[in-house]
Design an enzyme around this catalytic site. Structure first.
Site, short mmCIF file in Angstrom:
data_model
loop_
_atom_site.label_atom_id
_atom_site.label_comp_id
_atom_site.label_asym_id
_atom_site.label_seq_id
_atom_site.Cartn_x
_atom_site.Cartn_y
_atom_site.Cartn_z
N ASN A 124 0.82 -1.29 -0.03
CA ASN A 124 -0.20 0.13 0.04
C ASN A 124 0.95 1.19 -0.08
O ASN A 124 0.32 2.41 0.44
CB ASN A 124 -1.03 0.18 1.17
CG ASN A 124 -1.83 -1.32 1.16
OD1 ASN A 124 -1.72 -2.13 2.25
ND2 ASN A 124 -2.68 -1.06 0.29
N ILE A 132 1.08 6.76 0.49
CA ILE A 132 0.42 5.81 1.37
C ILE A 132 -1.09 5.82 0.94
O ILE A 132 -1.73 6.66 1.00
CB ILE A 132 0.76 5.86 2.81
CG1 ILE A 132 2.11 6.23 3.23
CG2 ILE A 132 -0.07 4.88 3.62
CD1 ILE A 132 2.44 6.74 4.66
N CYS A 133 -1.55 4.42 0.64
CA CYS A 133 -3.07 4.30 0.56
C CYS A 133 -3.54 3.52 2.00
O CYS A 133 -3.43 2.37 2.11
CB CYS A 133 -3.30 3.17 -0.60
SG CYS A 133 -5.02 2.90 -1.04
N LEU A 134 -3.90 4.45 2.65
CA LEU A 134 -4.82 4.30 3.96
C LEU A 134 -5.93 4.96 4.17
O LEU A 134 -5.95 6.30 3.92
CB LEU A 134 -3.70 4.52 5.28
CG LEU A 134 -4.13 4.11 6.73
CD1 LEU A 134 -4.47 2.64 6.55
CD2 LEU A 134 -3.11 4.43 7.64
#
Lengths: 197, 746
Positions: A124, A132-134
């Protein structure tokens, strides 16, 4: 003409509560909130770090590994540097990552921008840019979150990636073969050097 | 030298004058009759000396005819001049008299003298007043001349007297005294003589002073009831009639009078409000002390502040009072807190938005932050540990979670802008509860939670007997505090309470296996505040008892080990001596010492200390003196103690009653968190640690500037250097070329 129209465009809905052209007052209250967060973060018991009284244990709890953040310079409270250590029991154990956190002027109504500065091989995380993919840093952000919750979330993200929506498809596909994954991870990983500021 | 032209000119003038006065009468009869008429006329208006001459009566027809004659000869202006000249010439009469009166007044200070003077002047004035028939020109010229001369003759003594006289016409403050009858004649005299206009400011000041005196006499120290209504009534009943005499003279009906009074009336009302406000501002410190008995005064103050803008003065007075009477080393922290809480409550009545409070509270809060025992005070109050009077917290106040300073909520429909005199740092704090306000003195509530743990530890360990009610009480307290501080913060306290009940359970179990007289409290080291360690080794039978118990315990809980804290607790002893038995509840050290005496009757203090391992000499002496006080030991010479197997006759005779003394253990020796300095340094260390973790290595001056983020950081760079050096010796950091970094393996 274009200038005129842009200035006529109403502020974005998310800015409703704290207008973009925030006054000194608002900036002051954001700074206040940030300095409170810093205080809480600093005062939160952080086992794993020896305190001045030397009565500390190393417990094998995931939350006990190092995570910390601090403003980059004394003049600007809106740019922070953070440090995250991979939790024990995960593939990232023993690795330390540096992140940057930059707060928008209408924080906490809008999420801060968080990026990995240390290259991080992770499903991610964008290996090159560090994005960041959060979810809580995007659409799930809420004003009750703080730097501390972000750090905890990032730490657990390291151990439990969301392979369903990878930024790094390569890493996502390798996740299930730890040996190869570790090799890739170590190939990209750069330990934190002392950058004298 | 005269030329013909001149001569003819004079002749023609003469001729015309003659003609005018002679009025075409034959011969000089006209001239004669004119000079007769002139005599009558001048005699009529001549200013007469009241003291010498009887007022004459004139045949008005003759006089009138005479004036007619003078007028037709166009000699009236000359007559007027002559008259005024005479007034000037004769005025010494009046001035003499004025001087006499004033001299008399200066001797007697009786305002009645002035009153007489005024009426006398009025008499002069009226007597000299030319008859009305002569037209307004002459009378106004006369009045002007008269007043000018009179005013120039009146000196400061007169002003003084005049003021006193005016004041004497006022209704007295004493409600029982009779109000003087309104002396309208006097006021008329004032007006006729022009004194009212000239001395208007003096009259007004008489009114102001009277109001001031009344307010001070009736309101000073009277805080129970609001006074302002009473004062307003007093004004309308007593002062307004007085004002009517001078300010509403000539008013024909009430509406007229009201209109005339409006202006001056509101000035007087303002003055009253201001006087009351100033008075209350002076008294504010004591008013706050008396709260809530002083609610009336606070309501007055609120109302006055709306009328007169004295907010800054109030703040200043209160800050000054606080500085002088509260924030000094002589005041007890508890007292300061109590006063602070009262201040909060009081100023909330006076000024609901809280601007005044913010300004006043700031120095108090700053001062409290510097006090080492503030937290302890607040916390002990929170847990109801108040043997000293009333609680800071209002019991009727609902318990609620601590309020954190929130961001301003712009979506709040009741949002209001900040008041106009709010300072830059002012934050609209919604009326929060007292505890939240107190806790917010510090930037972090962690300090409170820590102190709470210490306090709880002390209280729990002080429970000696099998006293489950007390534990229950502590549990109740903790439950209440959970609402305030949140569940998570008080987890440690939870564990401590659980330890107490567990101890009892474990003890019950151990006792059932093998009965022992030892009843330990077993605590989990990690969750309790640091207990002062001690190297006492209990001698003789105590050690045997401990060992035996520890053995039983380890069979019951094989994975755990008891580590005794032998210096805590109490021991119930029964000493059997030759002639008597002594019962006592004593701390362990005392018990240990007396145990040593069971083998030998005389012991040196050094031997005693050695016998229990190692103990501070002062503590040892204190423990021994407990026994000396009980008449069990006796000090024989320097550092020698002897057991008294046979009681000695007590020299004082008073000891007899104190057979079974409880040598109460003092405050339990727990390493207290209250050492603010150390606590603060710990906070700073966290910040230093945080910045070094994240920013790598930093030079000292950068650390110093970055510590700006730590609240209340006030160390100099030299102090920081010393501190860092200490940390380096502890192996926490290392330094290279003036750049500090954390030790890697930390």
């Amino acid at each position: 003409m274009e200038q005129l129209t842009t200035s006529l465009v109403p502020p974005r809905p998310s800015n409703k509560t704290a207008p973009a052209n925030s006054t000194q007052q608002v900036a002051g209250s954001v700074a206040k909130r940030l300095s409170n967060e810093l205080m809480t973060l600093m005062m939160s018991s952080s086992p794993g770090i020896v305190s001045i009284h030397r009565f500390v244990t190393y417990a094998a709890h995931p939350h006990s590994s190092l995570k910390s953040a601090f403003p980059k310079s004394d003049g600007n409270l809106f740019e922070w540097v953070g440090t995250i250590e991979g939790a024990p029991g995960t593939i990232y154990v023993g690795l330390t990552f540096r992140i940057s956190i930059s707060f928008p002027p209408n924080y906490p109504y809008v999420a801060p921008t968080v990026k990995f500065e240390t290259p991080c091989y992770h499903p991610n995380v964008d290996l090159a840019g560090g994005s960041i993919c959060l979810d809580i840093l995007q659409d799930k952000w809420s004003a009750v979150y703080s730097v501390q919750t972000i750090l905890i979330s990032l730490q657990s993200l390291l151990g439990e990636p969301n392979n369903a929506s990878p930024l790094n498809a390569d890493a996502a596909s390798l996740w299930n073969s730890p040996e190869e994954y570790k090799a890739q991870l170590m190939r990209h990983y750069r330990p934190i050097k002392d950058e004298s500021t | 030298m005269s030329t013909d032209a001149l001569r003819s000119q004079v002749a023609s003038k003469w001729q015309s004058s003659f003609l005018r006065i002679n009025r075409n009468e034959p011969g000089i009869t006209g001239l004669l009759s004119f000079s007769q008429a002139w005599d009558v006329a001048t005699e009529f208006v001549r200013p007469k000396d009241l003291n010498v001459e009887k007022p004459k009566t004139y045949d008005m027809n003759v006089v009138r005819a005479a004036y007619e004659l003078v007028n037709t000869s166009r000699r009236l202006p000359v007559l007027l001049e002559t008259f005024l000249d005479q007034v000037h010439q004769k005025f010494y009469l009046i001035i003499d008299e004025i001087e006499q009166f004033i001299l008399k007044y200066e001797q007697t200070s009786d305002p009645q003298v002035i009153s007489k003077l005024v009426s006398r002047m009025l008499l002069w004035y009226k007597t000299w007043m030319p008859a009305e028939e002569l037209g307004p020109t002459i009378s106004s010229a006369y009045t002007l001349t008269f007043q000018t001369r009179v005013f120039s003759a009146l000196d400061s003594s007169f002003v003084q007297g005049f003021k006193t006289l005016c004041a004497s016409t006022l209704p007295p403050s004493d409600p029982n005294a009779k109000t003087p009858a309104p002396d309208s004649a006097l006021w008329e005299a004032f007006e006729t003589l022009g004194l009212l206009d000239r001395y208007e400011s003096i009259i007004a000041s008489v009114g102001y002073e009277h109001i001031e005196a009344h307010v001070l006499a009736n309101c000073a120290g009277q805080w129970a009831e609001p006074m302002i209504e009473g004062l307003r009534t007093w004004m309308s009943v007593k002062i307004v009639p007085w004002m009517l005499l001078m300010y509403a003279r000539g008013a024909t009906n009430t509406d007229d009078a009201r209109a005339m009074l409006q202006n001056v009336g509101s000035r007087f009302d303002f003055h009253m409000a201001k006087t009351l406000c100033d008075l209350r501002a002076r008294e504010i410190f004591d008013i706050i002390i008396d709260f809530p008995e002083s609610t009336g005064a606070l309501q007055d103050l609120k109302e006055c502040l709306q009328r007169v803008d004295q907010r800054a003065a109030l703040v200043q007075a209160l800050r000054k009072g606080n500085r002088k009477r509260l924030l000094h080393p002589g005041a007890d922290t508890r007292l300061i807190l109590t006063q602070y809480v009262a201040t909060i409550k009081c100023l909330r009545i006076v000024d609901p938005p809280g601007v005044l409070l913010f300004k006043v509270a700031d120095p108090i809060r700053r001062y409290l932050r510097e006090r080492p025992d503030t937290i302890r005070c607040i916390v002990s109050n929170l847990v109801g540990d108040d043997d000293s009077g009333d609680s800071l917290v209002d019991e009727s106040e609902p318990i609620q979670p601590l309020q954190q300073p929130e961001l301003e909520d712009y979506t709040d429909p009741h949002w209001e802008p900040e008041p106009i005199d709010a300072g830059l740092a002012f934050r609209t704090n919604k009326p929060s509860d007292v505890i939240s306000t107190l806790v917010s003195i510090y930037d972090s509530k962690d300090l409170f939670v820590k102190e709470l743990q210490v306090l709880l530890a002390q209280r729990l360990l002080a429970i000696t007997d099998d006293n489950s009610e007390k534990i229950e009480k502590e549990r109740r307290n903790i439950e209440i505090l959970k609402i305030r501080f949140g569940e998570a913060a008080l987890q440690v306290c939870e564990v401590m309470l659980k330890d107490m009940t567990d101890s009892k359970r474990i003890d019950g179990h151990v006792q059932s296996q093998k009965s022992s007289i030892v009843h330990p409290t077993i605590i989990s080291k990690h969750f309790w505040p640091l207990l002062e360690t001690s190297d006492i080794i209990m001698p003789g039978q105590f050690q045997a008892l401990q060992k035996e118990y520890a053995r039983e315990f380890s069979t019951f809980k094989p994975d755990k080990k008891l580590r005794w804290l032998p210096h805590l607790g109490t021991v119930h002893l029964e000493l059997q001596l030759e002639d008597r038995t002594v019962q006592a509840d004593v701390p362990p050290l005392e018990a240990a010492f007396i145990e040593l005496f069971s083998e030998k009757n005389v012991l040196k203090i050094e031997e005693l200390i050695e016998g229990v391992g190692s103990v501070d000499r002062a503590a040892a002496v204190k423990a021994l003196l407990t026994w000396v006080d009980m008449g069990v030991l006796k000090e024989d010479g320097e550092g020698m103690f002897r057991l008294l197997e046979v009681a000695e006759e007590p020299s004082s005779g008073a000891r007899e009653t104190a057979r079974s003394i409880t040598a109460a253990p003092e405050l339990l020796p727990i390493t207290s968190v209250q050492q603010q300095q150390a606590e603060q340094m710990k906070v700073y260390w966290k910040f230093i640690e945080g910045m070094l973790t994240n920013l790598g290595s930093l030079p000292l001056d950068r650390i110093q500037t970055m510590l700006r983020f730590a609240p209340g950081y006030d160390q100099t760079i030299e102090q920081l250097g010393t501190f860092m050096e200490a940390a380096r010796r502890e192996g926490l950091v290392n330094v290279k070329d003036g750049v500090w970094k954390l030790t890697q393996n930390a």
